[in-house]
Design an enzyme around this catalytic site. Sequence first.
Site, PDB file in Angstrom:
ATOM      1  N   LEU A  37       0.983  -6.040  -6.180  1.00 23.53           N
ATOM      2  CA  LEU A  37       1.971  -5.477  -7.102  1.00 23.53           C
ATOM      3  C   LEU A  37       1.812  -3.952  -7.204  1.00 23.53           C
ATOM      4  CD1 LEU A  37       1.474  -8.054 -10.010  1.00 23.53           C
ATOM      5  CD2 LEU A  37       3.282  -8.068  -8.288  1.00 23.53           C
ATOM      6  N   PRO A  38       2.021  -3.216  -6.115  1.00 20.63           N
ATOM      7  CA  PRO A  38       1.919  -1.756  -6.218  1.00 20.63           C
ATOM      8  C   PRO A  38       3.004  -1.213  -7.143  1.00 20.63           C
ATOM      9  CG  PRO A  38       2.883  -2.371  -4.114  1.00 20.63           C
ATOM     10  CD  PRO A  38       2.442  -3.644  -4.781  1.00 20.63           C
ATOM     11  N   HIS A  39       2.650  -0.208  -7.964  1.00 19.78           N
ATOM     12  CA  HIS A  39       3.604   0.296  -8.938  1.00 19.78           C
ATOM     13  C   HIS A  39       3.319   1.752  -9.283  1.00 19.78           C
ATOM     14  CE1 HIS A  39       0.122  -1.376 -11.020  1.00 19.78           C
ATOM     15  NE2 HIS A  39       0.326  -0.450 -11.940  1.00 19.78           N
ATOM     16  N   ALA A  40       4.378   2.438  -9.721  1.00 15.88           N
ATOM     17  CA  ALA A  40       4.247   3.824 -10.169  1.00 15.88           C
ATOM     18  C   ALA A  40       5.402   4.163 -11.087  1.00 15.88           C
ATOM     19  CB  ALA A  40       4.239   4.774  -8.967  1.00 15.88           C
TER      20      ALA A  40
END
Length: 81
Positions: A37-40
């Site tokens: 779940l990569p997020h920014a």
Amino acid sequence: VETLRQTNTISDSDSFKQAILDREKLVSTGIGMGVALPHAKMEMCRSFFICIGILNKGVNWKAIDNAPVRIVFMIGGPDDK
């Protein structure tokens, strides 16, 4: 990431990509069972979005269970929300 720029979701795909990579350096977003779940959150994101990627071959994501990741949910949004 380039598709997000083209659809006007983000204004700078390179900066968003770097933000995702910088976030991964803190701790892996590989949550196990082949999922990450990569997020920014960034000012240049116009709204919240999610992109789903399904990989034919798993990649080492340094997930908590050490399993290769095959499903990626990339999440982004404005930093003021």
